[in-house]
Design a protein around this motif. Structure first.
Motif, PDB file in Angstrom:
ATOM      1  N   LEU A  84       0.822  -1.208   0.000  1.00 16.72           N
ATOM      2  CA  LEU A  84       0.000   0.000   0.000  1.00 16.72           C
ATOM      3  C   LEU A  84       0.852   1.252   0.000  1.00 16.72           C
ATOM      4  O   LEU A  84       0.446   2.283  -0.532  1.00 16.72           O
ATOM      5  N   CYS A  87       1.303   2.360  -3.385  1.00 21.58           N
ATOM      6  CA  CYS A  87       0.133   3.016  -3.987  1.00 21.58           C
ATOM      7  C   CYS A  87      -0.059   4.437  -3.475  1.00 21.58           C
ATOM      8  O   CYS A  87      -0.430   5.328  -4.231  1.00 21.58           O
ATOM      9  N   SER A 145      -1.030  -5.131   4.120  1.00 22.32           N
ATOM     10  CA  SER A 145      -1.725  -4.487   2.996  1.00 22.32           C
ATOM     11  C   SER A 145      -2.942  -5.309   2.585  1.00 22.32           C
ATOM     12  O   SER A 145      -4.002  -4.759   2.256  1.00 22.32           O
ATOM     13  N   LEU A 149      -6.646  -3.924   2.441  1.00 24.25           N
ATOM     14  CA  LEU A 149      -7.392  -3.948   1.179  1.00 24.25           C
ATOM     15  C   LEU A 149      -8.722  -4.685   1.310  1.00 24.25           C
ATOM     16  O   LEU A 149      -9.660  -4.427   0.554  1.00 24.25           O
TER      17      LEU A 149
END
Length: 915
Positions: A84, A87, A145, A149
């Motif tokens: 993450l 991202c 992560s 998610l």
């Protein structure tokens, strides 16, 4: 994405027009509706997932989205939150600053809190512009992560956030788990990418070669099987071959190797070292593995970049595709790979990297007996334990496997392994590991440590008797260090808290506390105070329990929920609310599910049935998410009673069924007694008084401590059942219990009022019931007050005193109604009508299932605040509830109003006549 020898413009999009249109439609939908969505691009390596993701990101940017795209890495797939991070920290406008992300990653033991903070940051950005978050190669997402998610898309479904994942086809893999968690909560689409058609491959070849594709080239490309990346590599290899001697090595893999074989030996060696380090690696790290200074490898780096094998972003070198890395990696002999991974681990640690960064290399290269690897795994496990206890447990299990059974180190590593497994909720595995180590006949000092480590395991498994047996054996054996002896003594007191002799338990706890103080051991101190708090609660000594739990939370704020609930038991709701507000600001140091338990108890006590129900429901969801069920049985018991108070018999039965199911997993005396009591309540509602009385008798027999904990505020219900069943002796026993509880808690108005109410019920004495109602005026619990007035009204009515009876029943009805206890209010109204003072009773108004009228009072408050632009957190602050509870209310609001975004909610609320 150009290869060696020129541009391959839009090569990955040849034959992907339909998939691209689907992505463009999703992007437009998120922007138009203001609600979230999720898409998974799925297919084999090289099929075009990455290129399609890049095109989606580009299109979203053009549409005004804030975009963050990252890539999970095979060799970094265990570093917490690394996927993450890729991202959220990349792009022109990162969704989080590096400092903010670092603060999140340091969060103590709070995966749920961390996810909520991430959600707030993304939600804040989505409040001004739509957001696209893309993660490539999600099959390698790290555990933390993956956890995030699975929560975030649903948590942010009311905001314009589009999640785009790519992953290989892997049944029940990480990406599939994310999609499964989202299905039913927001639009979630899986887009499978199959092989390109022959026509698309021809177009790709034309893009590369700049000429019509002849039969020989077409025959060659058949070997790519419709995979665009592999076809492109073959074409690049063809151009390289044409530029040299015109030879084209046959076969797909050989074609890629043909490109590599044209490189200088130094360049190939440099690429091999990079392949060991991972798809993304540092220039200095690769140079160190080569044993060469960086300056000597600049030419090799330049050649690798020119050949289209590596990209250089200034911070890291990245293989242009993982298939290229794998082609380099598989040519390294297996024994050499192991050795290189060991060297890589050593270098990374020496260079100052975090232990977890070196762990993937340890896992691939460590050999049994490698004590350096064991030490590294232990350090890494300590680092990740707060946020990914499951990963820590896996690392420690591997470390234990590496330690030969003959080494004393095995017992030290084993102790840490037990603790990690217990923290991860893998209690049976922890117990099996501990017993296997104990079978190795450890020295007395290690024996005591292992038994102390197993204490938390056995307590979690509700094996209080086994816990007592083991710690007493360890104490009798002697040889333990002072701090371990103190822990064992504290564990013994904790085990005794579940027994019949609470006087002996208290003495054991005080002795353990003195030992912990003398040893200066924090863990022993926590265990001793926890045991003493449990003992005081089980003895019905609420003020003493508060003193113990307050001292406990001062040492470790993770125990703040216990202190809050202890305040409520002495009617100190003001302090409870203050601590709940403070906890919201420092929630990273508390247990989120248990904080919701405390919040639910607070709301229930104050008669806020809507908030209490939402809080207990959210608590169960959070416990499910972290896979550590603690209060699920009790939560369902309370929710069933709330449903009965409201008059929702169907929901009440559903909760009873769920409580019974969860009792199977945790059949301790407390949970068993709670379910038996609920069964009694349901039996009474169904008219089966015999069964109700039987269940109440079972509760009384479960153990003395349950009388104080379970029937503290509900003893009046149990007495009414006993009296209806003509079991006067049982009713007297229950009343005596309430009286003893009041004596132990003379400063608590609720305790004294309930004791008087219980006596009044048993004696059928209106004067005593009136005294109870007077005492309970000082109680902050409206439902308790209402029940006392209802009892008083019915007793006065039976005595023929209709006027005061009508007044008492009217008071009960209005108090019940204000709390949302509509069924209880209706019963009071019916009794009032019997007094002749009720007038004609209006027909009960059924709440609709859909629309604004279907919302509860709490849901309406949340809806108005969110419509006014508040975030979950700011709304929670105003309502003095958890942001998680606001999210639960909001989910219900969206379902009942059939809206999908905050924008739609705002428009609906604005159109209401009274808005």
């Amino acid at each position: 994405m150009a290869g060696a020898g020129g541009s391959l413009t839009r090569r990955g999009l040849r034959g992907r027009e339909a998939e691209l249109e689907e992505l463009e439609a999703l992007i437009a939908s998120v922007a138009r509706t203001g609600s979230g969505g999720l898409v998974l691009l799925q297919g084999e390596p090289g099929i075009g997932k990455t290129t399609l993701l890049a095109e989606a990101a580009s299109g979203a940017r053009a549409a005004g989205f804030s975009v963050g795209v990252g890539k999970a890495d095979e060799l970094h797939h265990i570093v917490p939150l690394s996927s993450l991070a890729a991202c959220l920290l990349h792009g022109d406008q990162p969704l989080l600053s590096g400092d903010a992300f670092a603060d999140l990653s340091r969060t103590h033991d709070q995966r749920i809190w961390l996810v909520e903070r991430l959600a707030e940051a993304i939600e804040a950005r989505a409040g001004s512009v739509p957001v696209l978050i893309g993660l490539d190669d999600a099959q390698w997402a790290d555990p933390l992560s993956r956890f995030a998610l699975k929560q975030l898309p649903t948590r942010l479904r009311t905001s314009p956030v589009l999640w785009v994942l790519t992953a290989r086809r892997e049944p029940a893999g990480p990406a599939e788990e994310v999609v499964a968690a989202a299905v039913g909560n927001l639009p979630a689409v899986t887009v499978p990418l199959g092989p390109l058609s022959g026509a698309a491959i021809d177009q790709l070849a034309g893009d590369t070669l700049g000429a019509a594709v002849d039969g020989n080239v077409r025959d060659l490309l058949d070997g790519a099987g419709g995979n665009p990346f592999l076809a492109a590599e073959m074409l690049a290899g063809l151009r390289t071959a044409e530029a040299s001697d015109g030879l084209m090595p046959p076969g797909l893999v050989v074609g890629v190797r043909g490109r590599l074989s044209s490189l200088r030996p130094d360049t190939l060696r440099f690429l091999q070292m990079g392949a060991v380090l991972g798809r993304s690696f540092g220039f200095h790290d690769a140079a160190a593995l080569c044993g060469r200074p960086t300056a000597a490898l600049i030419a090799a780096l330049e050649e690798a970049v020119r050949a289209g094998l590596l990209d250089d972003d200034g911070d890291h070198l990245v293989f242009r595709h993982d298939l290229l890395r794998q082609a380099v990696y598989v040519d390294i002999p297996p024994s050499a790979r192991k050795a290189l991974h060991r060297e890589a681990a050593h270098h990374l640690v020496s260079a100052g990297h975090q232990p977890i960064d070196a762990v993937p290399h340890v896992l691939r290269g460590a050999l049994p007996g490698d004590e350096e690897a064991v030490a590294l795994l232990r350090r890494a496990a300590d680092d990740v334990l707060p946020v990914t206890p499951g990963l820590a447990a896996d690392l420690m299990t591997r470390a234990l496997d590496l330690v030969p059974s003959a080494l004393p180190l095995r017992f030290t590593v084993g102790e840490q392994t037990i603790l990690a497994l217990t923290r991860a909720g893998r209690n049976r595995e922890a117990l099996t590991t501990g017993d296997r180590l104990l079978a190795g006949r450890p020295p007395l000092e290690a024996f005591g440590r292992l038994q102390a480590a197993l204490g938390g395991t056995l307590w979690n498994m509700d094996l209080a008797g086994e816990l007592r047996r083991r710690v007493e054996t360890a104490l009798a054996a002697g040889g333990a260090a002072p701090e371990i002896g103190a822990r064992l003594a504290a564990l013994r007191a904790l085990a005794l808290s579940r027994g019949d002799d609470l006087v002996a338990a208290r003495e054991a706890g005080e002795t353990a506390l003195r030992a912990a103080t003398a040893a200066g051991d924090r863990e022993a101190h926590i265990l001793a105070l926890s045991g003493l708090g449990e003992i005081a609660q089980n003895a019905g000594e609420n003020a003493v329990a508060l003193e113990r739990f307050a001292a406990l939370s001062a040492i470790d704020s993770a125990f703040l929920p216990e202190e809050i609930v202890a305040h409520l038991h002495v009617d100190d709701f003001e302090s409870g609310e203050r601590l709940l507000s403070e906890a919201a600001d420092r929630a990273g140091a508390t247990r989120q599910a248990m904080m919701l338990w405390a919040q639910g108890q607070h709301d229930l006590g104050l008669g806020r049935l809507d908030d209490a129900d939402a809080g207990f429901m959210t608590m169960e969801r959070l416990e499910d998410e972290v896979q550590v069920p603690v209060q699920q049985v009790n939560g369902r018991v309370i929710r069933s009673r709330i449903a009965l108070l409201r008059g929702d018999r169907e929901a009440a039965r559903e909760h009873l069924v769920a409580a019974r199911e969860r009792l199977v997993a945790k059949p301790n005396p407390g949970n068993t007694a709670a379910v038996r009591f609920l069964e009694a309540v349901h039996a009474e509602a169904d008219g089966d008084i015999g069964l109700a009385v039987d269940r109440i008798r079972q509760v009384q027999q479960e153990g003395p401590f349950m009388r104080w904990r379970l029937l503290r505020d509900w003893v009046d219900s149990a007495i009414r059942m006993a009296l209806r069943g003509a079991e006067h002796e049982l009713a007297e026993d229950l009343a005596a219990q309430a009286g003893a509880h009041a004596e132990r808690n003379a400063a608590v108005p609720t305790a004294r009022g309930i004791a008087a109410q219980a006596l009044g019920l048993v004696r059928n004495d209106p004067a005593m019931l009136e005294h109870a109602a007077e005492l309970l005026k000082a109680s902050p619990r409206p439902l308790v007050r209402a029940a006392a007035y209802a009892d008083l009204g019915e007793a006065l009515l039976a005595a023929g005193r209709k006027r005061p009876a009508a007044a008492a029943l009217a008071h009960a009805r209005s108090t019940f109604a204000e709390s949302g206890a509509h069924a209880a209010a209706a019963r009071a109204q019916r009794a009032r009508e019997e007094s002749g003072a009720g007038g004609r009773r209006a027909a009960a108004k059924q709440r609709p299932v859909q629309g604004w009228g279907a919302l509860t009072a709490s849901e309406k408050k949340v809806a108005r605040l969110i419509a006014a632009g508040h975030t979950n957190r700011s709304a929670a602050g105003l309502l003095v509830v958890s942001p998680h509870t606001v999210n639960t209310h909001l989910t219900s609001v969206f379902q009942k109003l059939s809206v999908n975004s905050r924008v739609q909610l705002a428009n609906l609320v604005m159109a209401l006549p009274d808005s």
